[in-house]
Scaffold this motif. Sequence first.
Motif, PDB file in Angstrom:
ATOM      1  N   ALA A 362       0.798  -1.232   0.000  1.00  0.00           N
ATOM      2  CA  ALA A 362       0.000   0.000   0.000  1.00  0.00           C
ATOM      3  C   ALA A 362       0.830   1.281   0.000  1.00  0.00           C
ATOM      4  O   ALA A 362       0.506   2.217  -0.739  1.00  0.00           O
ATOM      5  CB  ALA A 362      -0.963  -0.009   1.186  1.00  0.00           C
ATOM      6  N   PRO A 363       1.909   1.391   0.810  1.00  0.00           N
ATOM      7  CA  PRO A 363       2.696   2.626   0.753  1.00  0.00           C
ATOM      8  C   PRO A 363       3.313   2.866  -0.621  1.00  0.00           C
ATOM      9  O   PRO A 363       3.329   4.006  -1.111  1.00  0.00           O
ATOM     10  CB  PRO A 363       3.777   2.398   1.821  1.00  0.00           C
ATOM     11  N   LEU A 364       3.829   1.806  -1.242  1.00  0.00           N
ATOM     12  CA  LEU A 364       4.435   1.958  -2.562  1.00  0.00           C
ATOM     13  C   LEU A 364       3.376   2.332  -3.603  1.00  0.00           C
ATOM     14  O   LEU A 364       3.579   3.249  -4.411  1.00  0.00           O
ATOM     15  CB  LEU A 364       5.137   0.658  -2.962  1.00  0.00           C
ATOM     16  N   ALA A 365       2.243   1.623  -3.564  1.00  0.00           N
ATOM     17  CA  ALA A 365       1.194   1.885  -4.543  1.00  0.00           C
ATOM     18  C   ALA A 365       0.587   3.269  -4.343  1.00  0.00           C
ATOM     19  O   ALA A 365       0.368   4.015  -5.310  1.00  0.00           O
ATOM     20  CB  ALA A 365       0.107   0.809  -4.433  1.00  0.00           C
ATOM     21  N   GLY A 366       0.327   3.617  -3.084  1.00  0.00           N
ATOM     22  CA  GLY A 366      -0.254   4.924  -2.800  1.00  0.00           C
ATOM     23  C   GLY A 366       0.652   6.064  -3.222  1.00  0.00           C
ATOM     24  O   GLY A 366       0.212   7.043  -3.840  1.00  0.00           O
ATOM     25  N   GLY A 367       1.941   5.944  -2.908  1.00  0.00           N
ATOM     26  CA  GLY A 367       2.896   6.976  -3.298  1.00  0.00           C
ATOM     27  C   GLY A 367       3.021   7.107  -4.799  1.00  0.00           C
ATOM     28  O   GLY A 367       3.100   8.217  -5.335  1.00  0.00           O
ATOM     29  N   TRP A 368       3.028   5.952  -5.494  1.00  0.00           N
ATOM     30  CA  TRP A 368       3.148   5.987  -6.952  1.00  0.00           C
ATOM     31  C   TRP A 368       1.945   6.662  -7.593  1.00  0.00           C
ATOM     32  O   TRP A 368       2.087   7.479  -8.508  1.00  0.00           O
ATOM     33  CB  TRP A 368       3.313   4.562  -7.482  1.00  0.00           C
ATOM     34  N   VAL A 369       0.739   6.333  -7.118  1.00  0.00           N
ATOM     35  CA  VAL A 369      -0.472   6.942  -7.678  1.00  0.00           C
ATOM     36  C   VAL A 369      -0.492   8.442  -7.417  1.00  0.00           C
ATOM     37  O   VAL A 369      -0.823   9.239  -8.302  1.00  0.00           O
ATOM     38  CB  VAL A 369      -1.734   6.265  -7.107  1.00  0.00           C
ATOM     39  N   LEU A 370      -0.118   8.852  -6.204  1.00  0.00           N
ATOM     40  CA  LEU A 370      -0.102  10.283  -5.880  1.00  0.00           C
ATOM     41  C   LEU A 370       0.879  11.039  -6.773  1.00  0.00           C
ATOM     42  O   LEU A 370       0.579  12.139  -7.260  1.00  0.00           O
ATOM     43  CB  LEU A 370       0.255  10.489  -4.410  1.00  0.00           C
ATOM     44  N   ASP A 371       2.054  10.451  -6.988  1.00  0.00           N
ATOM     45  CA  ASP A 371       3.079  11.130  -7.787  1.00  0.00           C
ATOM     46  C   ASP A 371       2.736  11.155  -9.272  1.00  0.00           C
ATOM     47  O   ASP A 371       3.004  12.142  -9.966  1.00  0.00           O
ATOM     48  CB  ASP A 371       4.436  10.450  -7.592  1.00  0.00           C
ATOM     49  N   SER A 372       2.163  10.072  -9.769  1.00  0.00           N
ATOM     50  CA  SER A 372       1.966   9.950 -11.215  1.00  0.00           C
ATOM     51  C   SER A 372       0.600  10.414 -11.697  1.00  0.00           C
ATOM     52  O   SER A 372       0.462  10.869 -12.838  1.00  0.00           O
ATOM     53  CB  SER A 372       2.180   8.498 -11.644  1.00  0.00           C
ATOM     54  N   ALA A 373      -0.422  10.300 -10.848  1.00  0.00           N
ATOM     55  CA  ALA A 373      -1.781  10.605 -11.305  1.00  0.00           C
ATOM     56  C   ALA A 373      -2.508  11.619 -10.437  1.00  0.00           C
ATOM     57  O   ALA A 373      -3.412  12.296 -10.923  1.00  0.00           O
ATOM     58  CB  ALA A 373      -2.603   9.315 -11.373  1.00  0.00           C
ATOM     59  N   GLY A 374      -2.149  11.715  -9.178  1.00  0.00           N
ATOM     60  CA  GLY A 374      -2.796  12.681  -8.302  1.00  0.00           C
ATOM     61  C   GLY A 374      -3.740  12.044  -7.304  1.00  0.00           C
ATOM     62  O   GLY A 374      -4.114  10.865  -7.409  1.00  0.00           O
ATOM     63  N   ALA A 375      -4.148  12.827  -6.300  1.00  0.00           N
ATOM     64  CA  ALA A 375      -4.959  12.322  -5.197  1.00  0.00           C
ATOM     65  C   ALA A 375      -6.321  11.817  -5.652  1.00  0.00           C
ATOM     66  O   ALA A 375      -6.849  10.842  -5.108  1.00  0.00           O
ATOM     67  CB  ALA A 375      -5.132  13.419  -4.143  1.00  0.00           C
ATOM     68  N   GLY A 376      -6.908  12.480  -6.658  1.00  0.00           N
ATOM     69  CA  GLY A 376      -8.222  12.054  -7.124  1.00  0.00           C
ATOM     70  C   GLY A 376      -8.249  10.607  -7.564  1.00  0.00           C
ATOM     71  O   GLY A 376      -9.193   9.870  -7.267  1.00  0.00           O
ATOM     72  N   TRP A 377      -7.211  10.188  -8.284  1.00  0.00           N
ATOM     73  CA  TRP A 377      -7.138   8.808  -8.740  1.00  0.00           C
ATOM     74  C   TRP A 377      -6.907   7.839  -7.584  1.00  0.00           C
ATOM     75  O   TRP A 377      -7.395   6.702  -7.614  1.00  0.00           O
ATOM     76  CB  TRP A 377      -6.027   8.650  -9.779  1.00  0.00           C
ATOM     77  N   LEU A 378      -6.167   8.273  -6.556  1.00  0.00           N
ATOM     78  CA  LEU A 378      -5.959   7.403  -5.389  1.00  0.00           C
ATOM     79  C   LEU A 378      -7.292   7.113  -4.706  1.00  0.00           C
ATOM     80  O   LEU A 378      -7.603   5.958  -4.396  1.00  0.00           O
ATOM     81  CB  LEU A 378      -4.992   8.069  -4.402  1.00  0.00           C
ATOM     82  N   TRP A 379      -8.083   8.151  -4.476  1.00  0.00           N
ATOM     83  CA  TRP A 379      -9.356   7.946  -3.778  1.00  0.00           C
ATOM     84  C   TRP A 379     -10.354   7.205  -4.662  1.00  0.00           C
ATOM     85  O   TRP A 379     -11.153   6.402  -4.155  1.00  0.00           O
ATOM     86  CB  TRP A 379      -9.911   9.281  -3.304  1.00  0.00           C
ATOM     87  N   ALA A 380     -10.306   7.439  -5.963  1.00  0.00           N
ATOM     88  CA  ALA A 380     -11.159   6.660  -6.871  1.00  0.00           C
ATOM     89  C   ALA A 380     -10.770   5.193  -6.847  1.00  0.00           C
ATOM     90  O   ALA A 380     -11.630   4.296  -6.872  1.00  0.00           O
ATOM     91  CB  ALA A 380     -11.058   7.217  -8.287  1.00  0.00           C
ATOM     92  N   GLY A 381      -9.461   4.928  -6.779  1.00  0.00           N
ATOM     93  CA  GLY A 381      -8.989   3.547  -6.686  1.00  0.00           C
ATOM     94  C   GLY A 381      -9.471   2.864  -5.422  1.00  0.00           C
ATOM     95  O   GLY A 381      -9.790   1.670  -5.426  1.00  0.00           O
ATOM     96  N   CYS A 382      -9.548   3.619  -4.314  1.00  0.00           N
ATOM     97  CA  CYS A 382     -10.071   3.057  -3.066  1.00  0.00           C
ATOM     98  C   CYS A 382     -11.521   2.625  -3.231  1.00  0.00           C
ATOM     99  O   CYS A 382     -11.937   1.561  -2.739  1.00  0.00           O
ATOM    100  CB  CYS A 382      -9.961   4.083  -1.938  1.00  0.00           C
ATOM    101  N   ALA A 383     -12.315   3.442  -3.945  1.00  0.00           N
ATOM    102  CA  ALA A 383     -13.710   3.088  -4.192  1.00  0.00           C
ATOM    103  C   ALA A 383     -13.806   1.817  -5.037  1.00  0.00           C
ATOM    104  O   ALA A 383     -14.641   0.942  -4.772  1.00  0.00           O
ATOM    105  CB  ALA A 383     -14.425   4.248  -4.880  1.00  0.00           C
ATOM    106  N   VAL A 384     -12.944   1.704  -6.034  1.00  0.00           N
ATOM    107  CA  VAL A 384     -12.957   0.521  -6.902  1.00  0.00           C
ATOM    108  C   VAL A 384     -12.595  -0.727  -6.104  1.00  0.00           C
ATOM    109  O   VAL A 384     -13.278  -1.763  -6.190  1.00  0.00           O
ATOM    110  CB  VAL A 384     -11.986   0.705  -8.088  1.00  0.00           C
ATOM    111  N   LEU A 385     -11.525  -0.653  -5.308  1.00  0.00           N
ATOM    112  CA  LEU A 385     -11.116  -1.812  -4.513  1.00  0.00           C
ATOM    113  C   LEU A 385     -12.183  -2.193  -3.497  1.00  0.00           C
ATOM    114  O   LEU A 385     -12.438  -3.384  -3.261  1.00  0.00           O
ATOM    115  CB  LEU A 385      -9.792  -1.516  -3.805  1.00  0.00           C
ATOM    116  N   GLY A 386     -12.818  -1.190  -2.876  1.00  0.00           N
ATOM    117  CA  GLY A 386     -13.890  -1.491  -1.941  1.00  0.00           C
ATOM    118  C   GLY A 386     -15.058  -2.179  -2.611  1.00  0.00           C
ATOM    119  O   GLY A 386     -15.659  -3.115  -2.052  1.00  0.00           O
ATOM    120  N   THR A 387     -15.383  -1.756  -3.838  1.00  0.00           N
ATOM    121  CA  THR A 387     -16.479  -2.374  -4.583  1.00  0.00           C
ATOM    122  C   THR A 387     -16.141  -3.808  -4.969  1.00  0.00           C
ATOM    123  O   THR A 387     -16.985  -4.716  -4.855  1.00  0.00           O
ATOM    124  CB  THR A 387     -16.791  -1.549  -5.842  1.00  0.00           C
ATOM    125  N   VAL A 388     -14.917  -4.036  -5.444  1.00  0.00           N
ATOM    126  CA  VAL A 388     -14.490  -5.389  -5.816  1.00  0.00           C
ATOM    127  C   VAL A 388     -14.526  -6.307  -4.603  1.00  0.00           C
ATOM    128  O   VAL A 388     -14.997  -7.455  -4.671  1.00  0.00           O
ATOM    129  CB  VAL A 388     -13.081  -5.354  -6.436  1.00  0.00           C
TER     130      VAL A 388
END
Length: 429
Positions: A362-388
């Motif tokens: 999670a720290p590696l994935a979270g940091g990578w998403v924040l750096d490469s795509a931004g916070a919006g994509w991180l929180w959207a990813g959380c919604a996707v993982l929660g749904t799955v």
Amino acid sequence: MSVAALRRAAKESVAGLPREFWWLWTSTLVNRLGAFVLTFLALYLTAQRDFSASYAGLVASLIGCGGVIASMLGGVLADRFGRRPTLLGAQLATSATVAVLAFVRDPVWIAVTGFALGLASNASRPAVQAMMADIVRPADRVRAFSLNYWAINLGFAVSSVYAGFLVAQSYTVGFLVEAGMTFACACVVFVKVKESRPERTAPVAGAAPSAPVTMGTVLRDRRFMLMVGLSFLVAVVFTQSSVGLPIVMGENGLTSADVGIVASVNGAIIVALQIPLTRFIERRDPGRLLTFSSLLIGYGFALTAFAGSLATYALTVAVWTLGEMVNAPTQSGLVARLAPAEGRGRYQGVYTTSWSAAALVAPLAGGWVLDSAGAGWLWAGCAVLGTVAAAGYWLLMRGLPGRRPAAPAPVSVAASADGATTDTVSRVA
């Protein structure tokens, strides 16, 4: 809800559990009252010892790596040698390792000690979970796991209050205090907690002996391994509370004190509501609870995309905390339900690995998403993982016989050689 109703709910939540459980619960509380070194380790290494942030991250990763190994090793030891010796050995090793960490200065030895700390501190978890499943009857297990989870958070909440002041005076003293509290926890286990590992039952005359439970048995259990995978997804989302959330709050101009205040909302809600909530969840369908809690956690973190003030961040924490409070005891109860009595340590160990692995990923994935795509994509990813995860839990539980937990009733128990009681419920697979 009135005060009288709250008192009644609290009384019902603690009634009827065996004395052995309460000594184990006490050892958990004592342990968590002194467990704060990992919270301040990165700050200690960077601010006190002048190491780089990269080095602090390396040590944290080594601790996580040790945790992954210990989760499975601790489960095997708990089944092979017993819950009590595994728990005692892990706690004594943790106490010694934390004490050593207070005095080592060489970066190589700090890293080695960190890895050893990850091994020692995580090896006790499968033993504790397996012991609770051994001594608590099936109808009460969700309640027991919920109370233990409450003790963990109560201890952490209290230790967080005094630990900051303690390490501000001396990190060495702080580390030694944790070592002493962990040793006290081991003393409670040594004096009051008895071995609970079920004895292997003799086969019925004329029947073929059952095969022993090995790690291969666990890994081939498809239903259980699916549950472990779903737990990993939930854990990856939840770990963003200590990775993505503080970073995003800092980028939005909030201070470290603000981050601490928001984080304290999590512990305060758990301490205040976990016991009353226990009476609500323990007789509910675990499939629905796990589905609903996964959605709460995923979309609770997703709401962070719309937060900007201290109050709105605290509100998002409240949402996913409610999901956490439902998910943790329900999932632990499901693990105990899926595991055969003689393999509970291994099953709990593999389940614990899902959280340890998430602490690495999670720290590696979270940091990578924040750096490469931004916070919006991180929180959207959380919604996707929660749904799955929610969909997965729903499908997982559809074919499980007897989905709704049984109501409290007298159960058949067999006394073990040392006087502890163990249930004789067969495995549901």
